[in-house]
Design a protein around this motif. Structure first.
Motif, PDB file in Angstrom:
ATOM      1  N   GLN A  37     101.966  25.113  67.024  1.00  0.00           N
ATOM      2  CA  GLN A  37     101.084  26.069  66.348  1.00  0.00           C
ATOM      3  C   GLN A  37     101.906  27.176  65.702  1.00  0.00           C
ATOM      4  OE1 GLN A  37      97.861  27.639  68.787  1.00  0.00           O
ATOM      5  NE2 GLN A  37      97.984  29.595  67.687  1.00  0.00           N
ATOM      6  N   GLN A  38     102.896  27.641  66.443  1.00  0.00           N
ATOM      7  CA  GLN A  38     103.771  28.699  65.922  1.00  0.00           C
ATOM      8  C   GLN A  38     104.472  28.249  64.644  1.00  0.00           C
ATOM      9  OE1 GLN A  38     106.485  31.450  68.445  1.00  0.00           O
ATOM     10  NE2 GLN A  38     107.783  29.721  67.925  1.00  0.00           N
ATOM     11  N   ILE A  39     104.954  27.020  64.639  1.00  0.00           N
ATOM     12  CA  ILE A  39     105.628  26.501  63.435  1.00  0.00           C
ATOM     13  C   ILE A  39     104.645  26.443  62.269  1.00  0.00           C
ATOM     14  CG2 ILE A  39     106.840  24.541  62.404  1.00  0.00           C
ATOM     15  CD1 ILE A  39     107.748  23.762  65.274  1.00  0.00           C
ATOM     16  N   ALA A  40     103.450  25.926  62.548  1.00  0.00           N
ATOM     17  CA  ALA A  40     102.447  25.791  61.475  1.00  0.00           C
ATOM     18  C   ALA A  40     102.106  27.157  60.890  1.00  0.00           C
ATOM     19  CB  ALA A  40     101.188  25.114  62.019  1.00  0.00           C
ATOM     20  N   GLU A  41     101.913  28.132  61.746  1.00  0.00           N
ATOM     21  CA  GLU A  41     101.540  29.463  61.257  1.00  0.00           C
ATOM     22  C   GLU A  41     102.696  30.127  60.506  1.00  0.00           C
ATOM     23  OE1 GLU A  41      98.258  30.373  64.825  1.00  0.00           O
ATOM     24  OE2 GLU A  41     100.251  31.311  64.906  1.00  0.00           O
ATOM     25  N   ALA A  42     103.877  30.071  61.106  1.00  0.00           N
ATOM     26  CA  ALA A  42     105.020  30.754  60.484  1.00  0.00           C
ATOM     27  C   ALA A  42     105.370  30.105  59.152  1.00  0.00           C
ATOM     28  CB  ALA A  42     106.220  30.744  61.429  1.00  0.00           C
ATOM     29  N   LEU A  43     105.438  28.782  59.131  1.00  0.00           N
ATOM     30  CA  LEU A  43     105.881  28.122  57.890  1.00  0.00           C
ATOM     31  C   LEU A  43     104.872  28.276  56.763  1.00  0.00           C
ATOM     32  CD1 LEU A  43     107.709  24.817  58.892  1.00  0.00           C
ATOM     33  CD2 LEU A  43     108.589  27.153  58.755  1.00  0.00           C
ATOM     34  N   THR A  44     103.589  28.277  57.082  1.00  0.00           N
ATOM     35  CA  THR A  44     102.615  28.459  55.993  1.00  0.00           C
ATOM     36  C   THR A  44     102.693  29.883  55.452  1.00  0.00           C
ATOM     37  OG1 THR A  44     100.858  28.913  57.617  1.00  0.00           O
ATOM     38  CG2 THR A  44     101.044  26.647  56.791  1.00  0.00           C
ATOM     39  N   GLY A  45     102.885  30.845  56.337  1.00  0.00           N
ATOM     40  CA  GLY A  45     103.059  32.235  55.878  1.00  0.00           C
ATOM     41  C   GLY A  45     104.328  32.392  55.054  1.00  0.00           C
ATOM     42  N   ILE A  46     105.387  31.735  55.497  1.00  0.00           N
ATOM     43  CA  ILE A  46     106.657  31.815  54.767  1.00  0.00           C
ATOM     44  C   ILE A  46     106.542  31.097  53.420  1.00  0.00           C
ATOM     45  CG2 ILE A  46     109.063  31.013  54.810  1.00  0.00           C
ATOM     46  CD1 ILE A  46     108.947  31.618  57.910  1.00  0.00           C
ATOM     47  N   ALA A  47     105.832  29.964  53.400  1.00  0.00           N
ATOM     48  CA  ALA A  47     105.607  29.264  52.126  1.00  0.00           C
ATOM     49  C   ALA A  47     104.903  30.193  51.141  1.00  0.00           C
ATOM     50  CB  ALA A  47     104.787  27.994  52.361  1.00  0.00           C
ATOM     51  N   LEU A  48     103.957  30.972  51.649  1.00  0.00           N
ATOM     52  CA  LEU A  48     103.255  31.925  50.777  1.00  0.00           C
ATOM     53  C   LEU A  48     104.230  32.946  50.187  1.00  0.00           C
ATOM     54  CD1 LEU A  48     100.748  33.199  49.521  1.00  0.00           C
ATOM     55  CD2 LEU A  48     100.342  34.390  51.702  1.00  0.00           C
ATOM     56  N   THR A  49     105.136  33.473  51.014  1.00  0.00           N
ATOM     57  CA  THR A  49     106.089  34.466  50.478  1.00  0.00           C
ATOM     58  C   THR A  49     106.899  33.875  49.330  1.00  0.00           C
ATOM     59  OG1 THR A  49     107.936  33.903  51.992  1.00  0.00           O
ATOM     60  CG2 THR A  49     106.369  35.589  52.744  1.00  0.00           C
ATOM     61  N   GLN A  50     107.203  32.598  49.409  1.00  0.00           N
ATOM     62  CA  GLN A  50     108.025  31.986  48.360  1.00  0.00           C
ATOM     63  C   GLN A  50     107.212  31.652  47.116  1.00  0.00           C
ATOM     64  OE1 GLN A  50     111.410  32.133  48.840  1.00  0.00           O
ATOM     65  NE2 GLN A  50     110.646  33.239  50.654  1.00  0.00           N
ATOM     66  N   LEU A  51     105.881  31.581  47.295  1.00  0.00           N
ATOM     67  CA  LEU A  51     105.014  31.483  46.107  1.00  0.00           C
ATOM     68  C   LEU A  51     104.923  32.841  45.432  1.00  0.00           C
ATOM     69  CD1 LEU A  51     101.834  29.392  47.038  1.00  0.00           C
ATOM     70  CD2 LEU A  51     103.696  28.769  45.484  1.00  0.00           C
ATOM     71  N   ILE A  52     104.847  33.873  46.245  1.00  0.00           N
ATOM     72  CA  ILE A  52     104.729  35.237  45.716  1.00  0.00           C
ATOM     73  C   ILE A  52     106.000  35.607  44.952  1.00  0.00           C
ATOM     74  CG2 ILE A  52     104.525  37.683  46.352  1.00  0.00           C
ATOM     75  CD1 ILE A  52     102.946  36.721  48.856  1.00  0.00           C
ATOM     76  N   ARG A  53     107.116  35.270  45.543  1.00  0.00           N
ATOM     77  CA  ARG A  53     108.416  35.595  44.925  1.00  0.00           C
ATOM     78  C   ARG A  53     109.469  34.627  45.438  1.00  0.00           C
ATOM     79  NH1 ARG A  53     110.923  41.481  43.605  1.00  0.00           N
ATOM     80  NH2 ARG A  53     113.049  40.798  43.196  1.00  0.00           N
ATOM     81  N   PRO A  54     109.769  33.604  44.680  1.00  0.00           N
ATOM     82  CA  PRO A  54     110.745  32.616  45.162  1.00  0.00           C
ATOM     83  C   PRO A  54     112.064  33.298  45.493  1.00  0.00           C
ATOM     84  CG  PRO A  54     109.654  31.823  43.190  1.00  0.00           C
ATOM     85  CD  PRO A  54     109.236  33.245  43.354  1.00  0.00           C
ATOM     86  N   GLY A  55     112.599  32.934  46.622  1.00  0.00           N
ATOM     87  CA  GLY A  55     113.866  33.525  47.033  1.00  0.00           C
ATOM     88  C   GLY A  55     113.720  34.828  47.785  1.00  0.00           C
ATOM     89  N   ALA A  56     112.494  35.296  47.979  1.00  0.00           N
ATOM     90  CA  ALA A  56     112.289  36.557  48.710  1.00  0.00           C
ATOM     91  C   ALA A  56     112.814  36.416  50.135  1.00  0.00           C
ATOM     92  CB  ALA A  56     110.811  36.919  48.730  1.00  0.00           C
ATOM     93  N   PRO A  57     113.475  37.449  50.652  1.00  0.00           N
ATOM     94  CA  PRO A  57     113.946  37.391  52.033  1.00  0.00           C
ATOM     95  C   PRO A  57     112.753  37.413  52.983  1.00  0.00           C
ATOM     96  CG  PRO A  57     114.261  39.598  51.141  1.00  0.00           C
ATOM     97  CD  PRO A  57     113.803  38.731  49.999  1.00  0.00           C
ATOM     98  N   VAL A  58     112.836  36.634  54.035  1.00  0.00           N
ATOM     99  CA  VAL A  58     111.731  36.536  54.987  1.00  0.00           C
ATOM    100  C   VAL A  58     112.317  36.089  56.318  1.00  0.00           C
ATOM    101  CG1 VAL A  58     111.212  34.132  54.344  1.00  0.00           C
ATOM    102  CG2 VAL A  58     109.398  35.577  55.311  1.00  0.00           C
ATOM    103  N   ILE A  59     111.635  36.448  57.384  1.00  0.00           N
ATOM    104  CA  ILE A  59     112.115  36.144  58.733  1.00  0.00           C
ATOM    105  C   ILE A  59     111.064  35.327  59.483  1.00  0.00           C
ATOM    106  CG2 ILE A  59     112.815  37.150  60.963  1.00  0.00           C
ATOM    107  CD1 ILE A  59     113.797  39.634  59.367  1.00  0.00           C
TER     108      ILE A  59
END
Lengths: 501, 501
Positions: B271-293
């Motif tokens: 569940q943690q992977i699913a939540e984190a990766l979908t949120g991180i995928a969103l950051t890269q849609l917002i700004r490709p290459g944006a730093p994220v943790i």
């Protein structure tokens, strides 16, 4: 052909007789921090020490054995051929069993088995705000606590010094208490060869004779080196007695870096190897194949005050390295515990105990002394600290249990049931598992503030005080055959008289 | 070509500008407990969740981006193609820098770098026996403590809630305090998009404009998932603002197993992977290459009371697995800290904090929130606990520093000097090293009993109380350009008025 007081090889019982109802097996990976290069430098280091500096043995019997085995003896100092040491070490079993009078409490030493004993040696005890000389009553209460908690495999040996009993016969009282109040594995007395022989004889009484205890040993004894590089007479006397009887010794360099070794960890490690391996080589001269444990007691002093310190970063590193080193030589090893310098069971006691106990599990120590009750650098056996340590030990055993990852634990169906943003408290998957899914604390509180205040706003030390008292109430004496008990009692009475007490 | 509010890719500064005077690099091995088989089962698990169950996003902007990127959107729920998620995740930098206004306090995120921030979020504080609502004065004192201790890289963000300041403009007061009382990296406010924009604007003022903070970010912001599988509106608003400005977010599933996830650890991990990766995928849609943790906040509840619990065996296992998982996906990760359920800085607080902090180092977490001051499940920021945690953190950094094994540290000459059975206290090798050879405690006591009694028989909590008060006296405000300070003050005053406070 080597001569000396060596007796026949111990028949290792290859079939594991241990039922291991409570015994812990550490199936998690070991945390190994020494590279191959680092290990080879340490290897060169101990070889140089035993070859060029040598190790002193304050025992004519030992020196005779070494001389007969072709090692170079000058006075009490022995210069070794490292290859010969390794040949001797290879004779020791990699793993062996130790029987308890309750077969369910018998243990295995080595491999992924980890066995835990209570604190060993303190002259003082602490109960709440009172710190005082330890008594036989304290000893007995600690033995009962060790019996009550399944997470402990042994009450240990000198759980605390029973200062109110006669010195010369104290070993009889302690051994009798360990044998009767607990049905777990116990440790032997090592103050002298006389004491060792008494302990062995009492083991014979309890377990049905010499052959029975030689077949599968019944005690483990702590033999400390007078570090640096000196084995003293009384310890060696006990080592001879126990090894001849097939009872394993923990051959332990006793190193507080800065005092008994150089201040640098690599130096302490090579010294530890030199001391342990030469002691172990001696056991194999005494009795080839005798069970033996590579011991480690490795911490450092405070360089400002000279006080010993425990739960330090340096001791943690030392412990991790020691595990790797013992495995390198194919030996079961002793290390770790719940060590602390703290005077009371406070935050420092909590973090220092875990600073030692977590590396103990990462390193996979096989025989863990001082697992419960250690306070104030080992001067004090603490009743509250005993409970803190049992909690830590239980948590560690839960943490070092591998995950099962399967369709069931992945719980896909629970997500279907609960949906987005919901909660799993009432889910079927939860209801089926809620009693056993998480570790249930013995001592730790997660009460909310209001409830905690209503319950007296007790800190961990105060709660631990209630816990040990309640646990003592739960104690039930393990059954013992009347004839055996009588024989033990008669032995104690007779020997006490003979020893003049 | 993907559309939406995405801006230009962040220019990653490949040359590390960080001087890292105080920053810790963990050169020790990672402790990896998941086998390849286990990892592939977890991999199948999150794929199944995002494909068949989906993740809800309470944000039209996010849903539009996902739809335009070809993902299946039904209402607020998004069903993902896992391969597409991985493509997005691959756009995020594996490592990046965050600048502090004192370049010596700038940090690197990712690789073997570990950065530590103070506790985040508690509404209450504890000082000694008093537990009460937190105030701005408390916030400022904690910020000063974080500035004083080199082991902390950041005071964090909401160190405690300054309940005596107006709610709507509180973020201005906190950001101003973090920017002026410390010269270390700070965390952004995430209560709303408005607050995020204010934080970003204040960063522009402090660091010389938008371009400067986009070039190398100046803040890190915590974006929690409303687990299970739901990202809420306000958090996503902040995620958009920070990501557009090139400021890294910690995309964090907030999971207390048994409540926000199934009770089984593997289920929580997928569940943690699913939540984190979908949120991180969103950051890269917002700004490709944006730093994220990749964020993780993973513990469990007490199944009897429903209370959250911390420093548990389950959370330790979760942490070790999370590190391995984040590395599997090539992302820097946040986890760990000095978590505890304990109400006071007692034994439980000590062992629970280390139950989290030691795995934090074993897992090599890159951004460690809650490293100092956390008490009572995060409801309380404790002044004494702050000192306990700093001690633990310092010990960990000492322990996770690789051994140097060389001729010098093997100290053969010291053995020649000291001889058998001697002591090393006065040896040349010791004298040359005694000041720095061992970790010197900030808080822990190894005083002998008599000295400890003479010094007031203070337990660790009482000593910590003296320590934090003394350390506050040592605080020196880091220099700040008057014009910049004035501009920040004017911004706070103006915005407070606009926000109606």
């Amino acid at each position: 052909m080597r001569l000396g007081c060596r007796s026949a090889p111990v028949k290792q019982n290859r079939q594991d007789p241990v039922q291991e109802v409570g015994m812990f097996r550490n199936k998690m990976p070991r945390y190994e921090i020494l590279s191959e290069d680092a290990m080879s430098k340490l290897d060169a280091g101990w070889r140089r020490i035993v070859t060029e500096i040598g190790v002193e043995f304050d025992s004519e019997r030992a020196l005779t054995l070494f001389r007969e085995a072709g090692q170079k003896v000058e006075g009490q100092n022995v210069f070794f051929d490292p290859e010969w040491i390794l040949e001797q070490v290879a004779l020791a079993p990699r793993e062996f069993d130790v029987q308890a009078r309750n077969p369910e409490h018998s243990i295995h030493i080595g491999g992924d088995a980890m066995a835990f004993g209570a604190v060993y040696g303190p002259p003082f005890v602490r109960e709440g705000d009172v710190r005082r000389d330890a008594t036989m009553n304290d000893f007995e209460r600690f033995a009962k606590l060790a019996q009550v908690f399944p997470v402990l495999d042994s009450a240990g040996g000198v759980i605390c010094e029973p200062n109110d009993t006669p010195l010369d016969s104290r070993h009889l009282d302690m051994t009798y208490a360990l044998q009767t109040l607990t049905d777990k594995v116990y440790m032997g007395n090592v103050v002298s060869g006389v004491n060792a022989r008494d302990t062995i004889r009492m083991g014979e009484i309890l377990f049905g004779g010499r052959e029975a205890i030689e077949q599968t040993p019944v005690s483990i004894s702590l033999i400390n080196c007078n570090s640096p590089l000196h084995w003293d007479d009384r310890m060696l006397e006990s080592l001879f007695e126990y090894t001849l009887a097939g009872q394993p010794c923990v051959v332990t360099p006793f190193i507080l870096m800065g005092a008994m070794s150089p201040v640098t960890i690599p130096a302490a490690l090579v010294q530890q190897i030199a001391e342990a391996l030469t002691g172990i080589a001696l056991t194999q001269l005494i009795r080839p194949g005798a069970p033996v444990i590579f011991g480690s007691f490795l911490s450092n002093i405070d360089m400002q005050s000279g006080s010993p310190t425990f739960g330090t970063p340096e001791s943690g590193i030392g412990l991790l390295c020691t595990g790797q080193i013992a495995r390198h030589f194919g030996l079961p090893f002793r290390s770790g515990g719940g060590l602390t310098s703290s005077q009371v069971a406070d935050a420092q006691a909590g973090y220092e105990a875990l600073m030692t106990m977590l590396p103990t599990f990462l390193a996979g120590a096989n025989w863990v002394m001082h697992s419960a009750g250690w306070l104030e650098g080992g001067l004090v056996a603490g009743f509250e600290k005993f409970i803190v340590d049992v909690e830590i030990l239980q948590m560690m055993q839960a943490e070092f249990t591998p995950l099962e990852i399967d369709e069931d634990s992945l719980a896909f169906g629970a997500h279907l049931e609960v949906g987005h943003g919901g909660h799993f408290l009432g889910a079927m998957h939860t209801m089926e598992r809620f009693r056993t899914c998480f570790y249930r604390p013995l001592l730790s509180s997660s009460e909310n503030y209001e409830r905690w205040m209503r319950n007296g706003s007790l800190d961990t030390n105060a709660r631990a005080s209630k816990t040990y008292q309640a646990k003592l109430e739960e104690y039930v004496a393990p059954p013992l055959d009347d004839a055996v008990r009588l024989e033990l009692e008669e032995y104690v009475v007779r020997r006490r008289a003979e020893l003049g007490d």
